[in-house]
Design an enzyme around this catalytic site. Structure first.
Site, mmCIF file in Angstrom:
data_model
loop_
_atom_site.group_PDB
_atom_site.id
_atom_site.type_symbol
_atom_site.label_atom_id
_atom_site.label_comp_id
_atom_site.label_asym_id
_atom_site.label_seq_id
_atom_site.Cartn_x
_atom_site.Cartn_y
_atom_site.Cartn_z
ATOM 1 N N LYS A 120 0.867 -1.189 0.000
ATOM 2 C CA LYS A 120 0.000 0.000 0.000
ATOM 3 C C LYS A 120 0.896 1.229 0.000
ATOM 4 O O LYS A 120 1.927 1.250 0.677
ATOM 5 C CB LYS A 120 -0.911 0.010 1.235
ATOM 6 C CG LYS A 120 -1.698 1.317 1.409
ATOM 7 C CD LYS A 120 -2.854 1.184 2.368
ATOM 8 C CE LYS A 120 -2.527 1.455 3.818
ATOM 9 N NZ LYS A 120 -1.963 2.786 4.113
ATOM 10 N N GLU A 189 -9.367 7.605 3.881
ATOM 11 C CA GLU A 189 -9.216 7.917 5.306
ATOM 12 C C GLU A 189 -9.794 9.283 5.631
ATOM 13 O O GLU A 189 -9.440 10.298 5.016
ATOM 14 C CB GLU A 189 -7.731 7.849 5.708
ATOM 15 C CG GLU A 189 -7.530 8.187 7.193
ATOM 16 C CD GLU A 189 -6.213 7.718 7.790
ATOM 17 O OE1 GLU A 189 -5.449 7.003 7.108
ATOM 18 O OE2 GLU A 189 -5.957 8.072 8.961
HETATM 19 O O1 KIV Z 1 -0.964 2.485 8.782
HETATM 20 C C1 KIV Z 1 -2.143 2.148 8.911
HETATM 21 O O2 KIV Z 1 -2.541 1.476 9.866
HETATM 22 C C2 KIV Z 1 -3.078 2.588 7.881
HETATM 23 C C3 KIV Z 1 -4.529 2.418 8.158
HETATM 24 C C4 KIV Z 1 -4.955 3.449 9.113
HETATM 25 C C5 KIV Z 1 -5.346 2.436 6.917
HETATM 26 O O3 KIV Z 1 -2.674 3.089 6.880
#
Ligand code: KIV
Length: 271
Positions: A120, A189
């Site tokens: 991600k 978010e």
């Molecule tokens: O780092 C994380 O836990 C995240 C979530 C809040 C989506 O990016």
């Protein structure tokens, strides 16, 4: 009749099918083996090794200090506990922002050195080329727009995003560009629920919301927050499903008392 544990192993394809069928996706974060194992047993679809580990595991103020080596270390531990869920790993700050080749190499490192199913990264239009390059190598990429904690110093606060027309339009554009660039899903978010609805309806890949209302295709929370372990962090979007901080302090108090009063160990607990 389908249930929420329909798929034997969650993949990008099953997440895509979940959106098509209207089955919500449940996601949480994990940073260690035991937690990941319990989340997987409980039927979670996606486990994110989030760079939130910087805050809730390492005790830092922001997500910025986490390194590639640390993300890989935690992902190896998490993956050992997971059989069904898809494991996605946050690319840490400065592992993909410098240049395309470095982003490509770092995404590749995560996939070669851990059994994770994808990475991600934060940003929309501005990371489109990076997302395209990584996905073209066969690495699933999840986008993350709205409040993007790695840009905290640019935002200046953790307030909700997309509340004015211009920012809302840009977020819709960002989500579409991420889809076009090959992302398999996108985290939304801290944006208004109606905006998250519009984004969710305008792309075919699943949206996973955190503080983005009920219309997203799935939801994610930071596990120590939802278990009531991180008591100093109480934004409105966190629901406490347990009070583990209270339970833990109580358990440890009882242990301390028993040890001091020679109530532990008993004969049965000795050899
Ligand atoms: O780092 C994380 O836990 C995240 C979530 C809040 C989506 O990016």
């Amino acid at each position: 009749m389908s249930t929420y544990t329909d798929f034997r192993k969650i993949t990008t394809k099953s997440l895509f099918l979940s959106k098509q069928k209207g089955t919500k996706i449940a996601a949480l974060t994990a940073y260690d083996f035991i937690t990941a194992k319990l989340l997987d047993q409980a039927g979670i679809d996606l486990i994110l090794v989030g760079d939130s580990l910087s805050n809730v595991f390492q005790g830092n103020e922001t997500t910025l200090p986490v390194t590639m080596d640390e993300m890989i270390y935690h992902t190896k531990a998490v993956s050992k506990g997971v059989e069904r869920a898809m494991v996605v790993v946050d690319m840490p700050f400065m592992s993909y922002q410098t240049n395309l080749d470095e982003a490509f190499r770092n995404a590749g490192r995560i996939m070669k050195e851990t059994p994770a199913g994808g990475v991600k990264l934060e940003g929309g239009e501005r990371v489109a080329e990076t997302v395209r390059k990584i996905t073209e190598a066969g690495i699933p990429v999840m986008g993350h727009i709205g409040l993007t904690p790695q840009s905290i110093h640019q935002f200046g606060s953790y307030k909700a995003r997309g509340k004015d027309e211009e920012e809302a339009r840009q977020l819709i554009k960002d989500a579409k560009i991420l889809e076009e660039s090959g992302a398999f899903s996108v985290v939304l978010e801290k944006i208004p629920a109606e905006l998250a609805k519009e984004i969710t309806e305008s792309i075919s890949i699943p949206t996973i919301g955190i503080g983005a209302g009920v219309f997203c295709d799935g939801q994610i929370l930071v596990t120590p927050d939802m278990l009531g372990l991180n008591v100093d962090f109480n934004p409105r979007f966190v629901r406490h499903y347990a009070n583990l901080a209270g339970d833990m302090v109580e358990a440890v108090k009882n242990y301390v008392k028993d040890v001091k009063e020679k109530g532990f160990p008993s004969g049965k607990e000795s050899y």
